[in-house]
Design a protein around this motif. Structure first.
Motif, PDB file in Angstrom:
ATOM      1  N   GLU A 110     -44.674 -45.564  36.741  1.00  0.00           N
ATOM      2  CA  GLU A 110     -44.007 -44.491  36.005  1.00  0.00           C
ATOM      3  C   GLU A 110     -43.706 -43.312  36.934  1.00  0.00           C
ATOM      4  OE1 GLU A 110     -42.140 -42.519  32.938  1.00  0.00           O
ATOM      5  OE2 GLU A 110     -42.702 -44.618  33.161  1.00  0.00           O
ATOM      6  N   ARG A 111     -44.648 -42.994  37.813  1.00  0.00           N
ATOM      7  CA  ARG A 111     -44.409 -41.891  38.746  1.00  0.00           C
ATOM      8  C   ARG A 111     -43.243 -42.213  39.685  1.00  0.00           C
ATOM      9  NH1 ARG A 111     -46.067 -40.786  43.860  1.00  0.00           N
ATOM     10  NH2 ARG A 111     -47.732 -42.368  43.921  1.00  0.00           N
ATOM     11  N   LEU A 112     -43.247 -43.417  40.239  1.00  0.00           N
ATOM     12  CA  LEU A 112     -42.175 -43.797  41.157  1.00  0.00           C
ATOM     13  C   LEU A 112     -40.824 -43.873  40.447  1.00  0.00           C
ATOM     14  CD1 LEU A 112     -43.936 -46.530  43.332  1.00  0.00           C
ATOM     15  CD2 LEU A 112     -43.417 -44.164  43.954  1.00  0.00           C
ATOM     16  N   GLU A 161     -40.121 -50.993  29.442  1.00  0.00           N
ATOM     17  CA  GLU A 161     -39.667 -49.731  30.007  1.00  0.00           C
ATOM     18  C   GLU A 161     -38.161 -49.746  29.829  1.00  0.00           C
ATOM     19  OE1 GLU A 161     -38.206 -46.689  32.255  1.00  0.00           O
ATOM     20  OE2 GLU A 161     -37.854 -48.700  32.992  1.00  0.00           O
ATOM     21  N   LEU A 162     -37.669 -49.007  28.856  1.00  0.00           N
ATOM     22  CA  LEU A 162     -36.304 -49.193  28.385  1.00  0.00           C
ATOM     23  C   LEU A 162     -35.230 -48.659  29.323  1.00  0.00           C
ATOM     24  CD1 LEU A 162     -36.857 -48.555  24.572  1.00  0.00           C
ATOM     25  CD2 LEU A 162     -36.552 -50.729  25.752  1.00  0.00           C
ATOM     26  N   ASP A 163     -35.613 -47.974  30.369  1.00  0.00           N
ATOM     27  CA  ASP A 163     -34.639 -47.574  31.375  1.00  0.00           C
ATOM     28  C   ASP A 163     -34.462 -48.654  32.435  1.00  0.00           C
ATOM     29  OD1 ASP A 163     -33.800 -45.157  30.395  1.00  0.00           O
ATOM     30  OD2 ASP A 163     -35.289 -43.983  31.479  1.00  0.00           O
ATOM     31  N   MET A 206     -44.713 -45.719  32.228  1.00  0.00           N
ATOM     32  CA  MET A 206     -44.921 -46.353  30.951  1.00  0.00           C
ATOM     33  C   MET A 206     -44.808 -45.394  29.789  1.00  0.00           C
ATOM     34  SD  MET A 206     -47.612 -49.463  31.139  1.00  0.00           S
ATOM     35  CE  MET A 206     -48.549 -48.713  29.854  1.00  0.00           C
ATOM     36  N   SER A 207     -44.416 -44.133  30.010  1.00  0.00           N
ATOM     37  CA  SER A 207     -44.115 -43.289  28.868  1.00  0.00           C
ATOM     38  C   SER A 207     -42.874 -43.815  28.189  1.00  0.00           C
ATOM     39  CB  SER A 207     -43.891 -41.844  29.307  1.00  0.00           C
ATOM     40  OG  SER A 207     -42.850 -41.758  30.242  1.00  0.00           O
ATOM     41  N   ARG A 208     -41.971 -44.398  29.003  1.00  0.00           N
ATOM     42  CA  ARG A 208     -40.803 -45.038  28.433  1.00  0.00           C
ATOM     43  C   ARG A 208     -41.126 -46.466  28.073  1.00  0.00           C
ATOM     44  NH1 ARG A 208     -38.537 -41.764  32.755  1.00  0.00           N
ATOM     45  NH2 ARG A 208     -39.217 -43.408  34.136  1.00  0.00           N
ATOM     46  N   LEU A 209     -42.380 -46.870  28.289  1.00  0.00           N
ATOM     47  CA  LEU A 209     -42.831 -48.220  28.056  1.00  0.00           C
ATOM     48  C   LEU A 209     -42.861 -48.554  26.573  1.00  0.00           C
ATOM     49  CD1 LEU A 209     -45.800 -49.521  30.148  1.00  0.00           C
ATOM     50  CD2 LEU A 209     -45.228 -50.524  27.981  1.00  0.00           C
TER      51      LEU A 209
END
Length: 349
Positions: free
Chosen positions: A110-112, A135-137, A1-4
């Motif tokens: 996020e880790r996975l 999550e934009l990826d 979720m950092s990319r969240l």
């Protein structure tokens, strides 16, 4: 979720911005299999590892039979921590059975994702989800929202107005919280509290005699029984309890509720990507989201739907909650072990 929320990738962001600029009418029809039509008819077996309640899974069955009649969905249902443990054992053995995962542990996702475990897939239905939850990826997508709030026993002294108020002198020995060492939702709440108030918050809770009750069910039991007057609890548990006549009231904390996204993702190792994608589409569809809200007592990620049991909708929920941020996600990912140790030391004294 950092990319969240803020960390994006230019290519996919451009596509999302282009598509998001199109108006989505509330009455627009949905087709859960549209995005997989080019790949063939969804059929065969799909294994889903999930922490969703069994009665919610049961409610999905008629929809699955109607929309995906040739897909056989197998559920492994357990708490988020047990699902994670089983998954890690299978990954270590090189034999992951799950095609799809749907739990309430955003840090695990996020880790996975960073480890390359997920298949990238952007369902068309995800475009309805607020940008702050994306999550934009496209490794995973928020499917449901659980929310940590305060609950107060009816007839007891006035409730604290915030989570911070739990360390006030007036609540000494009268509050219960979940255990972040065993409960995934309690851990997420603890990450938010540490980020906002520092490590000392846990020591202050201990000094004020806060009771660590284990999971959400244990917190609820202690409030209902009168052992404590206030507790930190999932909204869905509180709403279900109130519906059966529990003597509790829900208090929305002034320092912001803690929203915990329950994402869904497809493993790269899936043996049936076509059916897995169709299932993700269906669970994110208006029909699937309505079941989550009405049967699961959770907020759907579709902003067109109202909140569970007459609660306010998604937009208001987000405005009354503490925001996710890349820094907070990094805290949970890289400092989670240290946080648990800090908590353990505080409450072992």
């Amino acid at each position: 979720m950092s990319r969240l929320s803020l960390l994006s990738r230019a290519g996919l962001v451009s596509v999302l911005v282009l598509l998001a600029s199109c108006r989505i009418e509330s009455a627009a029809p949905s087709d859960a299999s549209a995005s997989t039509a080019r790949e063939g008819t969804p059929e065969g077996d799909v294994w889903v590892y999930t922490s969703m309640y069994q009665h919610v899974l049961d409610a999905f069955e008629p929809l699955l039979k109607e929309k995906l009649p040739n897909v056989r969905v197998h559920w492994y249902q357990a708490g988020s921590e047990k699902v994670a443990s089983r998954l890690e054992a299978e990954r270590a053995a090189g034999a992951v059975r799950a095609d799809v995962i749907a739990t309430s542990d955003p840090f695990l996702y996020e880790r996975l994702a960073r480890e390359g475990a997920f298949l990238r897939y952007a369902s068309s239905n995800v475009l309805r989800v607020p940008r702050s939850l994306l999550e934009l990826d496209a490794h995973y997508a928020a499917m449901r929202l659980s929310t940590m709030v305060l609950v107060h026993r009816t007839g007891a002294a006035a409730s604290p107005a915030s989570f911070a108020g739990l360390v006030g002198e007036g609540w000494k020995g009268r509050a219960a919280i979940g255990d972040p060492l065993t409960s995934g939702t309690a851990f997420t709440w603890a990450v938010f509290m540490q980020s906002k108030y520092g490590d000392g918050f846990f020591s202050q809770l201990r000094a004020k005699g806060a009771i660590v009750a284990g999971g959400n069910a244990a917190v609820l039991q202690k409030v209902e029984s009168g052992e404590v007057d206030v507790g930190v609890l999932l909204l869905e548990n509180a709403l279900t309890a109130k519906a059966r006549g529990s003597p509790i009231e829900i208090v929305w904390p002034e320092d912001g509720a803690v929203v915990i996204p329950g994402p869904i993702a497809i493993f790269r190792s899936t043996r049936n990507a076509v059916a897995a994608k169709a299932l993700v589409d269906l669970l994110l569809s208006p029909e699937g989201q309505r079941i989550i809200a009405e049967k699961g007592d959770m907020h759907a990620v579709d902003p067109r739907l109202g909140g569970p049991r007459g609660e306010f909708g998604l937009e208001t929920l987000m405005s009354r909650s503490q925001p996710w941020s890349p820094a907070l996600v990094e805290l949970g990912l890289t400092r989670g072990g240290a946080l648990k140790e800090t908590f353990s030391k505080a409450f072992s004294r």
